[in-house]
Design an enzyme around this catalytic site. Structure first.
Site: not given
Length: 388
Positions: A70, A72, A106, A141-142, A241, A303
């Protein structure tokens, strides 16, 4: 016979204006194809919209891969990462040859160089491709928050950067509108309110600019974010992410990438896909990235990886690792968000390097780490020659 120069003059002007705006905002000269029009979809000579090509979600493993966490809004730290990995020289030009780079999302929020990073990434993508290398960027997510108009982590400098961009973008549109032969540009701020109750008036223009730039079909989101992947498989490494669960794999990795791209391009309305809205969205999952080893669900990870042919490891960002890049679950979960941005914990730059899909090590700028520090990942200090 009509002179081709006269016929192409409107497009040449449009390309010049776009380049002028880019340089004014970023300080970089970026190529613009003659058919580039940031206000309308690309069209063929018969004015029939051309569907974008299908995303490539799975790649064979290159000789060398670098993964960067990330960012930022911290351009300086990003450039430090690139130099640490011997990807750029002192003039910020690509020297990474055929290396593949994955930036895990991000880029936005918490800092004031968000647009500068996006422009710089575009420059490097062009340079890397000429040398046989590639830079693959991902949405975090940002990015999703900002496309949705959620600006809870935006800084004052971040609002100002977008305001400056919008001012120059509108000047460029005004220049284009004076030229016969070019479609009249859309109003950048169409549908966006002028005031935002409960928010200081000094921030209103920056918020309007940010909404205009980053909403679905916005000029910045479409240009820089719509081509980002949400999930990526390179050889035996799966990149995401936050984290990938079995239900995401069963839903379809290619399907997830396509749905996000179509939404960002404004093809499916303003509402983001349900895979983004869910609480356990692959942008938000921390199942495999919590700081303590005993908090990582290694059984679930096994899994998930078993449902992806050839997958041996999951590489993720999103959750800051104060101890630096590390691995758990016998190197099957690798966490690369070191909080390097000045807007996070101002962590020291580190990148993950993988050779031939099997040799994993951390390139770190922290001189205090020892070679056996990283839970099974080999450490490499910057002064060590990594080419041998």
């Amino acid at each position: 016979m009509e002179d081709s120069t006269c016929r192409d003059l409107p497009l040449l002007l449009s390309s010049f204006v776009d380049t002028f705006v880019d340089f004014t905002v970023s300080g970089l000269f970026l190529p613009h194809p003659l058919n580039h029009n940031p206000n309308t979809p690309k069209e063929n000579p018969n004015s029939t919209p051309i569907s974008p090509p299908l995303f490539q979600t799975r790649y064979p493993f290159p000789d060398r891969l670098i993964a960067i966490g990330d960012l930022h809004g911290d351009l300086h730290k990003f450039k430090e990462c690139l130099k640490l990995a011997r990807l750029t020289d002192g003039n910020d030009r690509w020297i990474g040859g055929n290396t593949t780079v994955v930036q895990i999302g991000d880029v936005l929020d918490r800092g004031g160089d968000e647009l500068k990073i996006l422009y710089f990434l575009e420059k490097l993508k062009h340079e890397a491709s000429r040398s046989g290398g590639s830079i693959i960027t991902m949405n975090g997510n940002h990015e999703i928050n900002n496309i949705n108009g959620h600006f809870g982590y935006v800084t004052k400098a971040g609002l100002e950067e977008f305001k400056v961009w919008s001012d120059w973008f509108c000047i460029g549109n005004s220049m284009k509108s004076l030229c016969d032969g070019l479609e009249k540009p859309k109003d950048l701020f169409e549908g966006i309110p002028s005031v935002f109750p409960g928010i200081k008036e000094e921030f209103h223009e920056g918020i309007r600019a940010r909404i205009a730039a980053l909403r679905p079909e916005g000029p910045i989101s479409r240009r820089f974010l719509s081509g980002n992947l949400t999930v990526l498989v390179i050889g035996s490494s799966v990149f995401v992410h936050g984290g990938l669960l079995q239900k995401h794999v069963f839903y379809g990795l290619e399907r997830i990438n396509e749905e996000l791209r179509n939404w960002i391009n404004g093809l499916t309305g303003r509402l983001s896909p349900h895979t983004v809205l869910e609480n356990d969205s692959l942008f938000w999952v921390r199942t495999f990235s919590k700081e303590f080893v005993n908090k990582c669900d290694c059984s679930t990870l096994e899994h998930v990886l078993a449902t992806i042919p050839g997958a041996k490891r999951m590489i993720m960002g999103h959750t800051i690792q104060e101890a630096g890049i590390n691995s758990v679950c016998e190197n099957r979960a690798i966490r690369i968000d070191v909080g390097m941005s000045n807007g996070c914990i101002n962590g020291l730059p580190e990148v993950l390097e993988i050779y031939r899909d099997s040799e994993l090590r951390v390139l770190t700028s922290n001189p205090h780490y020892k070679a056996d520090k990283k839970e099974g990942l080999q450490l490499c200090l910057p002064e060590r020659d990594i080419s041998k």
